[in-house]
Scaffold this motif. Structure first.
Motif, PDB file in Angstrom:
ATOM      1  N   ALA A  60       0.834  -1.201   0.000  1.00  5.11           N
ATOM      2  CA  ALA A  60       0.000   0.000   0.000  1.00  5.11           C
ATOM      3  C   ALA A  60       0.868   1.250   0.000  1.00  5.11           C
ATOM      4  O   ALA A  60       0.516   2.262  -0.604  1.00  5.11           O
ATOM      5  N   ILE A  61       1.985   1.177   0.688  1.00  2.27           N
ATOM      6  CA  ILE A  61       2.833   2.349   0.823  1.00  2.27           C
ATOM      7  C   ILE A  61       3.689   2.554  -0.423  1.00  2.27           C
ATOM      8  O   ILE A  61       3.725   3.611  -1.013  1.00  2.27           O
ATOM      9  N   TYR A  62       4.363   1.444  -0.835  1.00  2.54           N
ATOM     10  CA  TYR A  62       5.257   1.576  -1.993  1.00  2.54           C
ATOM     11  C   TYR A  62       4.464   1.612  -3.282  1.00  2.54           C
ATOM     12  O   TYR A  62       3.477   0.881  -3.427  1.00  2.54           O
ATOM     13  N   ILE A  63       4.908   2.410  -4.167  1.00  5.53           N
ATOM     14  CA  ILE A  63       4.236   2.448  -5.463  1.00  5.53           C
ATOM     15  C   ILE A  63       4.706   1.290  -6.323  1.00  5.53           C
ATOM     16  O   ILE A  63       3.925   0.575  -6.909  1.00  5.53           O
ATOM     17  N   TYR A  64       6.009   1.068  -6.305  1.00  4.92           N
ATOM     18  CA  TYR A  64       6.518  -0.111  -6.993  1.00  4.92           C
ATOM     19  C   TYR A  64       6.641  -1.221  -5.962  1.00  4.92           C
ATOM     20  O   TYR A  64       7.372  -1.081  -4.997  1.00  4.92           O
ATOM     21  N   TYR A 119      -8.248  -6.020  -3.337  1.00  2.00           N
ATOM     22  CA  TYR A 119      -7.414  -4.893  -2.911  1.00  2.00           C
ATOM     23  C   TYR A 119      -6.343  -4.595  -3.944  1.00  2.00           C
ATOM     24  O   TYR A 119      -6.105  -3.453  -4.320  1.00  2.00           O
ATOM     25  N   LEU A 120      -5.701  -5.689  -4.406  1.00  2.00           N
ATOM     26  CA  LEU A 120      -4.608  -5.499  -5.351  1.00  2.00           C
ATOM     27  C   LEU A 120      -5.090  -4.818  -6.628  1.00  2.00           C
ATOM     28  O   LEU A 120      -4.373  -4.038  -7.248  1.00  2.00           O
ATOM     29  N   ARG A 121      -6.348  -5.163  -6.969  1.00  2.00           N
ATOM     30  CA  ARG A 121      -6.903  -4.513  -8.170  1.00  2.00           C
ATOM     31  C   ARG A 121      -7.110  -3.017  -7.948  1.00  2.00           C
ATOM     32  O   ARG A 121      -6.661  -2.181  -8.721  1.00  2.00           O
ATOM     33  N   PHE A 122      -7.817  -2.676  -6.855  1.00  2.00           N
ATOM     34  CA  PHE A 122      -8.050  -1.256  -6.559  1.00  2.00           C
ATOM     35  C   PHE A 122      -6.743  -0.525  -6.372  1.00  2.00           C
ATOM     36  O   PHE A 122      -6.534   0.577  -6.858  1.00  2.00           O
ATOM     37  N   ASN A 123      -5.869  -1.176  -5.658  1.00  2.00           N
ATOM     38  CA  ASN A 123      -4.563  -0.588  -5.350  1.00  2.00           C
ATOM     39  C   ASN A 123      -3.826  -0.222  -6.640  1.00  2.00           C
ATOM     40  O   ASN A 123      -3.274   0.871  -6.776  1.00  2.00           O
ATOM     41  N   ALA A 124      -3.876  -1.162  -7.607  1.00  2.00           N
ATOM     42  CA  ALA A 124      -3.163  -0.936  -8.862  1.00  2.00           C
ATOM     43  C   ALA A 124      -3.722   0.277  -9.606  1.00  2.00           C
ATOM     44  O   ALA A 124      -2.964   1.182 -10.021  1.00  2.00           O
ATOM     45  N   SER A 125      -5.051   0.307  -9.720  1.00  2.00           N
ATOM     46  CA  SER A 125      -5.623   1.402 -10.498  1.00  2.00           C
ATOM     47  C   SER A 125      -5.437   2.746  -9.794  1.00  2.00           C
ATOM     48  O   SER A 125      -5.109   3.756 -10.425  1.00  2.00           O
ATOM     49  N   VAL A 126      -5.627   2.741  -8.460  1.00  2.00           N
ATOM     50  CA  VAL A 126      -5.453   3.980  -7.702  1.00  2.00           C
ATOM     51  C   VAL A 126      -4.016   4.464  -7.807  1.00  2.00           C
ATOM     52  O   VAL A 126      -3.744   5.621  -8.092  1.00  2.00           O
ATOM     53  N   LYS A 127      -3.091   3.522  -7.623  1.00  2.00           N
ATOM     54  CA  LYS A 127      -1.677   3.885  -7.684  1.00  2.00           C
ATOM     55  C   LYS A 127      -1.324   4.455  -9.059  1.00  2.00           C
ATOM     56  O   LYS A 127      -0.602   5.446  -9.176  1.00  2.00           O
ATOM     57  N   ASN A 128      -1.841   3.726 -10.068  1.00  2.00           N
ATOM     58  CA  ASN A 128      -1.509   4.163 -11.429  1.00  2.00           C
ATOM     59  C   ASN A 128      -2.013   5.582 -11.716  1.00  2.00           C
ATOM     60  O   ASN A 128      -1.329   6.393 -12.332  1.00  2.00           O
ATOM     61  N   SER A 129      -3.234   5.845 -11.236  1.00  2.00           N
ATOM     62  CA  SER A 129      -3.761   7.194 -11.470  1.00  2.00           C
ATOM     63  C   SER A 129      -2.992   8.229 -10.672  1.00  2.00           C
ATOM     64  O   SER A 129      -2.718   9.332 -11.156  1.00  2.00           O
ATOM     65  N   LEU A 130      -2.618   7.860  -9.438  1.00  2.00           N
ATOM     66  CA  LEU A 130      -1.795   8.769  -8.629  1.00  2.00           C
ATOM     67  C   LEU A 130      -0.465   9.026  -9.312  1.00  2.00           C
ATOM     68  O   LEU A 130       0.024  10.147  -9.378  1.00  2.00           O
ATOM     69  N   LEU A 131       0.083   7.916  -9.866  1.00  2.00           N
ATOM     70  CA  LEU A 131       1.348   8.026 -10.599  1.00  2.00           C
ATOM     71  C   LEU A 131       1.191   8.972 -11.801  1.00  2.00           C
ATOM     72  O   LEU A 131       2.043   9.809 -12.060  1.00  2.00           O
TER      73      LEU A 131
ATOM     74  N   ALA B  17      10.380   1.144  -3.966  1.00  2.00           N
ATOM     75  CA  ALA B  17      11.226   0.180  -3.243  1.00  2.00           C
ATOM     76  C   ALA B  17      12.351  -0.275  -4.153  1.00  2.00           C
ATOM     77  O   ALA B  17      12.585   0.319  -5.191  1.00  2.00           O
ATOM     78  N   ASP B  18      13.045  -1.394  -3.765  1.00  2.00           N
ATOM     79  CA  ASP B  18      14.070  -1.964  -4.649  1.00  2.00           C
ATOM     80  C   ASP B  18      13.424  -2.269  -5.983  1.00  2.00           C
ATOM     81  O   ASP B  18      12.203  -2.313  -6.103  1.00  2.00           O
ATOM     82  N   GLU B  19      14.250  -2.560  -6.989  1.00  2.00           N
ATOM     83  CA  GLU B  19      13.688  -2.893  -8.297  1.00  2.00           C
ATOM     84  C   GLU B  19      12.641  -3.984  -8.121  1.00  2.00           C
ATOM     85  O   GLU B  19      12.928  -5.038  -7.545  1.00  2.00           O
ATOM     86  N   PRO B  20      11.430  -3.754  -8.592  1.00  2.00           N
ATOM     87  CA  PRO B  20      10.356  -4.741  -8.359  1.00  2.00           C
ATOM     88  C   PRO B  20      10.399  -5.924  -9.315  1.00  2.00           C
ATOM     89  O   PRO B  20       9.536  -6.776  -9.264  1.00  2.00           O
ATOM     90  N   ILE B  21      11.401  -5.964 -10.156  1.00  2.00           N
ATOM     91  CA  ILE B  21      11.564  -7.129 -11.027  1.00  2.00           C
ATOM     92  C   ILE B  21      12.810  -7.888 -10.578  1.00  2.00           C
ATOM     93  O   ILE B  21      13.831  -7.288 -10.250  1.00  2.00           O
TER      94      ILE B  21
END
Lengths: 702, 308
Positions: A60-64, A119-131, B17-21
């Protein structure tokens, strides 16, 4: 044996309890292993659950963020749950509640997985839009380096940053309040083309975010609302409580089993001790039995059995039998304890005297008999040893306190088979001969022959009895004054099959040692009585040994015969032969009284020889004495005998006892007897014994 | 103003974070006899009812491990209902099939074997056929120490082979290991990949294959199509058009793309993806750079393919 049965029983119990122990141990081990496995799986699950939560939080915290770890953790949780569900410990009905809780847990895990997926689905889309928004502003900022920025541009830029900040905050805080109040989109009032494009792209995502956020935050919060942790804790607590009661039961059982085992060990050791002790006793008994089989307990010499065994194993044996003379007297006089002590001393003396000689063994063979076994030795040497030994013993003083005892021994030596029997025969021979102390057995002694003869004689007597060939002969007894026959002495004869007759000297001793003697006596009485009946002019006398009076059956028989013919009985006298073994004077007197009641007279035979005892005459009512032939036959040539005759005559005369002289064989003797005043005479001079008395009382001199 | 920009910039990047791949390991343990046996089976049409197809028919391991047809053609010309996924690096997927209906490769293998439109076999039939073969008898003895060949052993051998189908040493993996540098364009492509959020779903060792995502989060995608999606498994309307995120490894070799094979080229695929899932429009230059990056994900051919 009872003890052995108890030991077997205890052993069986022990083995069974050992098996139970092993069985119990494996059960317990399996149980505790299952218990540990279940518990460690539980701990692992709790741990994995927390890790998963942590990973999601991180996500949740890290974007990647790498999702691999989350997927892997979920898989691990699923796998661990599988092992939990198939745990062997849950097969027990006892853990039914745990199974139910696990079902609950399973649905919670599934629910959680679904939530995570969402969660992972929502998280992905939210993160992507934030990104996107971040990058969108970033790009705009980048272009600001080249281009100038109008007020409108600045406002939009500031607003855009503010809006992004709100979304970022809402994401960080997971709190809708950050985006609730404000309409977080840029107002589309821009006039510059560049700004309009910016706003369009920005708002596309801002609107998307506004739509997504409520669900996104709800989903995120939902994940951490999971009760899995709680359920896990509950299950663990329940399980531990259940297992604890099982452990208690197992413990109690193990204490019981252990006690049984301890008890078993104690009992078995105890029984083993008893068994050992009994065994020891048995061993001792066995040893003493074995000892007594081989040794004589009293003298600690080898015993007779031992000798007999030894004789079977060796060649050329030579035995020396040592017999203590009149040992019975020593026992009678000094008592058994001195007797036993003496035997021990003799044993030691023998050992001492013979110790220097090789190849010999000393045995105690009987109450008063010792044996020395030699092997491969010269007869002369044994004989020499025997002589020395005999002298040594005879001269030895056996001292018991104040007491000093001297003994003599008879020794027989033999090496001719059968070794013991021959030695015995030889020993018996010298016992009869007081002049000899040592003898060596030789075939020429004819010892065996006499035994053989005895047996033959017994057979002859038996046959004679069967064929009625035992009969009385009669020898006249003459009144020396009138020279008329007044009496006859009935003398027993055995008629042989060849018609010849045997005198009692030949067979009566042998008969006396058997039961045949009574039969002979009976026949003598019956036949003599019959003859006496035919010759009423004479008196008759029949011989009895003093010891016969002690024979109840015999005396009873005699008196029965007497009672049948009382007249005849009154003419029958009894000639008693003195012997040394007369002890019960009263019994003899009773017998004499009974005879007197029939009119029968009592006569002492062979008076003046052997054991003649004047004491009889004081106690017994003796009617007549017959003076012994050894005196009579020599009165003509031996003054001493003549004097003895006179003395006996005077004695009998004084005692008012009639006297008879036997062995009168010459006229001279007869004359001398008359001169002295002897009443009756008997012997060949007056007549030989004949099958029947003479009709006439005249003497027929041959 | 600048300060603020700087702060927000820092804020965004510090959260990376670290490289995610993660690179594919070079030393995955492989049971060679079993893998070789699995390879034999993978290539054997014996495993289909009419001896017409083998596993390899639809999973062309020499060309990306997937099917270049829209849908595969199976038993008696029957068509599949979804585009075939690559078998390469399948071991690193968290679940198998587009909708992730099974967890393991063993379970996956039973799917096509028993599917009436694919191999159209049943376990007993397969067992019988393999047991009749002297070659397999020998190979199973060698690999498993038994002449008794069971369906389970057959699956195990196939999976052993599939486990060996990894493509290590991709240029990007070498870059991750610090062995080489990417070209400027590749590097920029990767940055774009991250900055546009592709990385949000395509991450991990398989650059995907570790989560479910909706095709068309931002702009709805072909709502009327009836592919076996996640909702087939969860029976949840929200899961319509939700699929397992496919791996991007060897993506340059596995055209056509998507579950419906609607994109013939990577460029098309990028256009569709950026529109429907990212809500952006990539420039042609950006697309090219990203494609250059994606091409660095093609690794070495699995070593097991070189052994006979």
């Amino acid at each position: 044996m009872k003890l052995r049965r108890i030991i077997y029983f205890v052993l069986v119990v022990g083995v069974l309890s050992s098996f139970a122990m092993v069985y119990f141990y494996t059960k317990q081990k399996a149980f505790s292993e299952n218990y540990k496995q279940f518990l460690s799986s539980m701990y692992y699950l709790e741990n994995a659950e927390e890790t998963l939560n942590y990973l999601i939080l991180q996500n949740a915290i890290y974007i990647y963020h790498n999702h691999d770890a989350i997927a892997q953790k979920q898989q691990e949780i699923n796998d661990t749950f599988q092992t939990l569900q198939t745990s062997k410990i849950l097969l027990d009905a006892h853990y039914k509640t745990i199974n139910l809780s696990l079902e609950k847990l399973q649905s919670q895990i599934q629910e959680s997985n679904t939530k995570i997926e969402k969660y992972l689905r929502f998280n992905a889309s939210v993160k992507n839009s934030l990104l996107f928004l971040t990058r969108h502003i970033d790009n705009a900022a980048e272009s600001l380096k080249q281009e100038s920025c109008s007020q409108e541009c600045k406002d939009i830029f500031l607003n855009a940053n503010l809006i992004l900040k709100h979304y970022n905050n809402a994401t960080r805080m997971q709190d809708l309040d950050y985006i609730k109040d404000t309409k977080l989109i840029l107002s589309d009032t821009a006039k510059e083309k560049k700004n309009i494009d910016f706003i369009q792209s920005f708002n596309l995502h801002a609107v998307f975010l506004q739509e997504q956020y409520p669900q996104y935050i709800a989903t995120t919060k939902n994940i951490f609302k999971s009760h899995i942790g709680l359920t896990l804790q509950q299950i663990r607590a329940n399980f531990t409580a259940l297992a604890l009661s099982d452990f208690k039961a197992l413990n109690a059982f193990s204490i019981i089993l252990f006690s049984i085992l301890i008890l078993f060990l104690t009992t078995i050791s105890f029984l083993f001790l008893i068994y050992m002790r009994e065994n020891k006793k048995l061993l001792e008994t066995k040893e003493s039995l074995e000892y007594s089989l081989v040794y004589d307990q009293l003298t600690e010499l080898y015993n007779r059995t031992s000798l007999e065994k030894k004789l079977q194993t060796i060649e050329h044996p030579h035995i020396m039998l040592i017999n203590i003379d009149s040992f019975k007297n020593i026992n009678d006089i000094y008592g058994n304890s001195i007797g036993n002590a003496l035997l021990r001393k003799i044993a030691r003396l023998l050992e001492n005297k013979l110790s220097h000689i090789e190849n010999l063994k000393i045995y105690r063979l009987g109450a008063d008999e010792f044996g020395v076994l030699f092997t491969n030795v010269l007869s002369s040497k044994v004989l020499n040893i025997a002589h020395i030994l005999e002298k040594d013993i005879a001269s030895h003083s056996f001292i018991f306190g104040d007491l000093e005892i001297h003994i003599t021994v008879s020794i027989a030596s033999n090496h001719i088979e059968p070794i013991l029997e021959n030695a015995d025969l030889a020993l018996k021979r010298i016992k009869k001969d007081p002049t000899k102390r040592v003898i060596e057995y030789k075939e020429s002694l004819n010892l065996k022959k006499s035994v053989q003869e005895n047996l033959q004689m017994l057979e002859t007597i038996k046959m004679a009895l069967l064929d009625d060939r035992i009969l009385p002969f009669f020898q006249p007894i003459v009144n020396l004054k009138t020279l008329k026959i007044e009496k006859y002495e009935a003398l027993v004869r055995l008629q042989l099959t060849n018609g010849r007759y045997l005198t009692p000297y030949k067979f009566l001793d042998t008969a006396r040692k058997s039961s045949l003697y009574e039969e002979i006596t009976r026949i003598m009485f019956e036949k003599s009585m019959r003859i006496a009946k035919e010759y009423p002019q004479y008196r008759f006398s029949i011989n009895l040994a003093m010891r016969d009076i002690l024979n109840d059956a015999l005396t009873k028989n005699i008196f029965q015969i007497f009672a049948q013919e009382k007249e005849v009985a009154s003419r029958i006298d009894i000639e008693l032969l003195e012997s040394e073994d007369l002890h019960d004077i009263e019994l003899v007197q009773a017998f004499i009284d009974k005879l007197h009641s029939f009119g029968s007279k009592i006569l002492i035979d062979d008076f003046g020889s052997g054991y003649s005892n004047f004491a009889y005459f004081a106690h017994l009512d003796i009617d007549t004495i017959k003076i012994d032939g050894s005196i009579i036959s020599e009165i003509a040539i031996n003054d001493k005998k003549m004097h003895m005759l006179r003395s006996i005559h005077n004695f009998s005369h004084g005692m008012d006892i009639v006297n008879i002289a036997e062995f009168v064989e010459t006229q001279e003797t007869a004359m001398l007897l008359r001169e002295v005043g002897i009443a009756y005479g008997q012997g060949y001079y007056f007549g030989h014994p004949l099958p029947a008395p003479l009709e006439q009382d005249e003497i027929i001199f041959s | 103003m600048i300060k603020l920009l700087f702060l927000s910039y820092v804020f965004v990047f510090t959260l990376f974070a670290d490289e995610p791949i993660v690179p594919i390991p070079l030393d995955e343990p492989i049971d060679i006899p079993k893998a070789k046996l699995g390879k034999e089976l993978f290539f054997d049409t014996l495993l289909s009812r009419d001896n017409s197809i083998a596993c390899v028919s639809c999973h062309d391991i020499y060309n990306g491990g997937a099917d270049n047809r829209v849908v595969s053609i199976g038993f008696n010309g029957a068509k599949g209902n979804i585009h075939a996924l690559t078998v390469l690096n399948a071991r690193y997927n968290f679940k198998q099939f587009w909708n992730g209906r099974v967890n393991t490769l063993v379970e996956q293998a039973t799917g096509p074997l028993s599917d009436p439109t694919e191999h159209n076999m049943d376990p007993r039939k397969i067992q019988e056929r393999v047991n009749l073969s002297k070659k397999y008898k020998k190979m199973f003895k060698e690999a498993y120490g038994t002449y008794t060949i069971t369906y389970e052993l057959i699956l195990d051998a196939i999976v052993a082979f599939e486990n060996a189908l990894t493509t290590p040493n991709a240029k990007f993996d070498k870059y991750l290991r610090g062995e080489i540098k990417l070209t400027q364009d590749e590097q920029e492509g990767y940055t774009l990949f991250k900055q546009y959020g592709c990385i949000t779903c395509h991450n991990g060792i398989n650059v995907g294959g570790n989560s479910f995502q909706k095709m068309g989060t931002f702009v709805e995608y072909n709502a009327t199509a009836t592919f076996p999606d996640r909702s087939d498994v969860t029976h949840n309307k929200e899961d319509i058009n939700v699929f397992k995120v496919p791996t991007l490894r060897n993506i340059a070799k596995t055209a056509p793309y998507f579950h419906d094979a609607s994109a013939q080229t990577l460029k098309e695929a990028l256009t569709i993806m950026s529109k429907h899932n990212l809500g952006i429009e990539l420039s042609s230059q950006e697309s090219d750079k990203i494609i250059l990056f994606l091409e660095t994900l093609s690794g070495d051919m699995p070593k097991i393919l070189d052994t006979f």
